[in-house]
Design an enzyme around this catalytic site. Structure first.
Site, PDB file in Angstrom:
ATOM      1  CB  THR A 198      -6.259   1.364 -11.511  1.00  0.00           C
ATOM      2  OG1 THR A 198      -6.117   0.076 -10.934  1.00  0.00           O
ATOM      3  CG2 THR A 198      -7.720   1.596 -11.861  1.00  0.00           C
TER       4      THR A 198
ATOM      5  NE  ARG B 294      -5.401  -5.987  -8.545  1.00  0.00           N
ATOM      6  CZ  ARG B 294      -4.182  -5.566  -8.186  1.00  0.00           C
ATOM      7  NH1 ARG B 294      -4.025  -4.397  -7.574  1.00  0.00           N
ATOM      8  NH2 ARG B 294      -3.128  -6.318  -8.440  1.00  0.00           N
TER       9      ARG B 294
ATOM     10  CG  LEU C 120      -8.078   5.569  -9.284  1.00  0.00           C
ATOM     11  CD1 LEU C 120      -8.116   6.101 -10.705  1.00  0.00           C
ATOM     12  CD2 LEU C 120      -9.250   4.637  -9.029  1.00  0.00           C
ATOM     13  CG  ASP C 121      -4.793  -0.608  -6.867  1.00  0.00           C
ATOM     14  OD1 ASP C 121      -4.724  -0.050  -5.759  1.00  0.00           O
ATOM     15  OD2 ASP C 121      -5.383  -1.692  -7.049  1.00  0.00           O
ATOM     16  NE  ARG C 122       2.882   0.122  -9.761  1.00  0.00           N
ATOM     17  CZ  ARG C 122       2.705  -0.758 -10.756  1.00  0.00           C
ATOM     18  NH1 ARG C 122       2.691  -0.364 -11.998  1.00  0.00           N
ATOM     19  NH2 ARG C 122       2.539  -2.039 -10.481  1.00  0.00           N
TER      20      ARG C 122
END
EC number: 5.4.99.-
Length: 327
Positions: free
Chosen positions: A84, A180, A80-82
């Site tokens: 998120t 996104r 997961l993105d930082r």
């Protein structure tokens, strides 16, 4: 060890000691949703990367699982993105790791996210299947590209306040920044996405993959914007002078001959020759630390894991009611 002729023996310990300054993160716990000998599932808080990278070591999910729970053998199954939050799954042994990675490779996983977007999202199911590829590879930034990789996302509005909307996103592929980028293309970028919700993508913020400039100009603008928005450092004006003086004085590093366990754990807070010790770091904004994107659930034929919704994804009326019930 200073003798180059020394041969490593059994039970010798080789230690690498780093002096690190990790970026700040939000003071939020890692909630364990499920844990057995094969699987570990957590509710990842926003602001922390999944695994060590660049300046992050302990301020990562893997690092904090080690530091807080003593968990060493965890294998990352997905990322997961930082910024998120939400469901994050680790395998705890090689066999489970290979089995689940094969399930994911075959696309037999249903992944649902929740996000808060700019504008009133249509009150119907919206499918986006535009291909995605890198625009600035070094920064990991993506965009809609004809020669990109296939990607498919299905969106459905959950609620709106008349200005912004909370939307469910089910993805059949797992391209970098897929949700996104697809929301940007549809014209409903994530509300606080400082990268994809910006006019440097064009006057309409990249809606319909119309950027209003050449690809080369877009890359230049993105790199400039990324540099501008990166929270920088304010350097101690005496640092270079001190380094020059230490050089002139034939500065010698500390004696490491008795550098045992106590020496590692009792390091000084300030190191004269460390550049990071001599800068004042600007605090990141909340939008940098937390994005309105949450991995709600992961589902397969064998399991279903769901993370509680963050406050921003809950209707204000329901959130207020929940708070009253708790009181």
């Amino acid at each position: 060890m200073t003798d180059p002729e020394y041969r490593i023996r059994k039970n010798d310990v080789i230690s690498h000691i780093s002096h690190l300054h990790e970026p700040p993160i939000l003071n939020l716990p890692i909630e364990i949703l499920y844990n057995n000998i094969n699987l570990l599932v957590v509710n990842k808080p926003p602001s922390i990367p999944v695994h060590p990278c660049t300046q992050y070591r302990i301020h990562t999910v893997v690092g904090m699982l080690w530091a807080q729970y003593g968990m060493h053998e965890v294998r990352v199954l997905h990322r997961l993105d930082r910024g998120t939050s939400g469901v994050l799954i680790f395998s705890r042994n090689y066999k489970t790791d290979q089995e689940l990675k094969e399930v994911m490779r075959m696309g037999n996983i249903r992944k649902e996210y929740v996000c808060k977007v700019e504008g009133v999202f249509p009150d119907r199911e919206v499918v986006c299947d535009q291909p995605i590829g890198p625009v600035v590879k070094s920064l990991g930034i993506q965009c809609i590209k004809e020669n990109g990789k296939p990607a498919k996302s299905t969106f459905k509005r959950l609620w709106t306040d008349g200005e912004n909307s909370v939307v469910s996103a089910i993805i059949e592929t797992g391209r970098t920044h897929q949700i996104r980028v697809h929301l940007q293309y549809l014209g409903y970028p994530i509300l606080n996405d400082f990268m994809y919700n910006s006019t440097f993508w064009g006057p309409n913020k990249g809606r319909g993959a119309v950027f209003g400039r050449s690809f080369a100009e877009l890359i230049e603008e993105i790199e400039k914007e990324h540099l501008f928005k990166s929270w920088g450092d304010e350097q101690n004006p005496e640092y270079e002078e001190n380094m020059f003086r230490l050089h002139q004085e034939n500065f010698k590093p500390e004696d490491l001959s008795n550098f045992g366990y106590g020496g590692i754990t009792n390091r000084p807070d300030y190191d004269t020759i460390c550049f990071r010790c001599n800068v004042k770091r600007k605090l990141p904004t909340m939008d940098y630390l937390r994005m309105f994107l949450h991995c709600k659930s992961y589902e397969s034929d064998k399991f279903y894991f769901e993370a509680p919704l963050p406050d921003w994804a809950i209707k204000p009326q329901e959130l207020e009611l929940n708070k009253r019930v708790e009181l």
